[in-house]
Motif scaffolding. Structure first.
Motif, PDB file in Angstrom:
ATOM      1  N   ASN A 125       0.828  -1.213   0.000  1.00  0.00           N
ATOM      2  CA  ASN A 125       0.000   0.000   0.000  1.00  0.00           C
ATOM      3  C   ASN A 125       0.860   1.260   0.000  1.00  0.00           C
ATOM      4  N   LEU A 126       1.968   1.219   0.733  1.00  0.00           N
ATOM      5  CA  LEU A 126       2.876   2.365   0.755  1.00  0.00           C
ATOM      6  C   LEU A 126       3.492   2.586  -0.622  1.00  0.00           C
ATOM      7  N   ILE A 131       3.875   5.913  -5.584  1.00  0.00           N
ATOM      8  CA  ILE A 131       3.739   6.017  -7.042  1.00  0.00           C
ATOM      9  C   ILE A 131       2.671   7.048  -7.406  1.00  0.00           C
ATOM     10  N   LYS A 132       1.571   7.055  -6.661  1.00  0.00           N
ATOM     11  CA  LYS A 132       0.503   8.018  -6.930  1.00  0.00           C
ATOM     12  C   LYS A 132       0.987   9.447  -6.725  1.00  0.00           C
ATOM     13  N   GLU A 133       1.835   9.649  -5.722  1.00  0.00           N
ATOM     14  CA  GLU A 133       2.348  10.988  -5.426  1.00  0.00           C
ATOM     15  C   GLU A 133       3.378  11.442  -6.461  1.00  0.00           C
ATOM     16  N   LYS A 134       4.268  10.532  -6.866  1.00  0.00           N
ATOM     17  CA  LYS A 134       5.373  10.917  -7.751  1.00  0.00           C
ATOM     18  C   LYS A 134       5.078  10.693  -9.234  1.00  0.00           C
ATOM     19  N   LYS A 152      -2.557   4.509 -15.942  1.00  0.00           N
ATOM     20  CA  LYS A 152      -1.769   3.528 -15.195  1.00  0.00           C
ATOM     21  C   LYS A 152      -1.854   3.736 -13.683  1.00  0.00           C
ATOM     22  N   ILE A 153      -1.986   4.981 -13.261  1.00  0.00           N
ATOM     23  CA  ILE A 153      -2.074   5.243 -11.825  1.00  0.00           C
ATOM     24  C   ILE A 153      -3.328   4.595 -11.245  1.00  0.00           C
ATOM     25  N   GLU A 154      -4.449   4.686 -11.978  1.00  0.00           N
ATOM     26  CA  GLU A 154      -5.686   4.059 -11.514  1.00  0.00           C
ATOM     27  C   GLU A 154      -5.525   2.543 -11.427  1.00  0.00           C
TER      28      GLU A 154
END
Length: 253
Positions: A125-126, A131-134, A152-154
């Motif tokens: 999860n971390l 990845i979502k942040e960067k 891809k983020i989704e």
């Protein structure tokens, strides 16, 4: 038996010399008063030479670095666990310069590492949060892999295993956590790295925590540890320590 020594003014020995000699055979209680006098009560019957700490003449306080403190723990571990290598990484010249680091696998191929697997879900999860942040990760060759396109983020946020995560990224990758500096306001330090590597053939994936140690990283965290140790020493040696006055306690950090 009580051993006592006075500071003769020219001593530059270290308390750790005493500790390293006593860890295997003695139980001891050491106390120091402003670096001037050190006493120790030993459970053994032998005489041992006790030396004083190096002293800062301008302030009258003993000089003991954070590395001196940890060296005592290193010596203790080397004696109590002779089968476990316990060393200062920055003293491994070639390995240190090339980026030697620890490796803690949670998934190793098709096997779950019993000791560390309980941290798997939290680490997964971390990884997705980072990845979502960067909006990117780093490849095995340390190149940036852009993940901001094609939804891809989704897909990554819906992934439930490291295998699914690897398939979305498309190759071996790693991300790094961040630590906020307490020594320098606004500075961010690279924390630990989380790696996801596919094993050759159909042997699964390695999902692990790695902590590289390079000269630049060591320098950054040495400054952090030095600053934190000085703050701790100042807090315990300050005039407000142990005070019961409300005004004094409000200024104690």
């Amino acid at each position: 038996m009580e051993v006592e020594t006075e500071n003769g003014g020219n001593s530059d020995g270290r308390l750790l010399d005493f500790l390293s000699k006593g860890v295997s055979d003695y139980l001891f209680d050491v106390g120091a008063t402003s670096g001037v006098k050190i006493t120790a009560e030993l459970s053994g019957g032998e005489d041992m030479k006790l030396v004083t700490l190096p002293q800062d003449r301008s302030s009258g306080r003993s000089i003991l670095s954070w590395q001196d403190v940890y060296s005592s723990a290193v010596r203790w571990r080397q004696i109590s666990e002779p089968c476990d290598p316990v060393v200062w990484v920055n003293k491994l010249s070639e390995e240190f310069n090339s980026g030697f680091g620890s490796h803690t696998p949670m998934v190793l191929g098709q096997a779950k590492v019993i000791r560390y697997f309980p941290n798997y879900e939290r680490t997964l999860n971390l990884t997705k949060t980072i990845i979502k942040e960067k909006l990117c990760v780093r490849s095995k060759a340390d190149k940036v892999i852009d993940l901001s396109k094609d939804d891809k983020i989704e897909e990554i946020m819906r992934a439930e295993t490291c295998e699914e995560l690897h398939k979305i990224v498309g190759e071996d990758f790693w991300v790094a956590t961040w630590c906020h500096s307490t020594a320098f306001e606004g500075k961010r330090l690279e924390g630990t790295r989380i790696t996801c590597i596919r094993k050759p053939g159909s042997l699964g994936y390695d999902f692990a925590i790695r902590t590289p140690c390079t000269p630049a990283r060591w320098s950054d965290f040495d400054e952090e540890m030095t600053s934190a140790w000085e703050a701790l020493c100042n807090a315990y040696c300050g005039e407000n320590y142990g005070s019961t006055k409300l005004q004094a306690l409000e200024t104690f950090e």
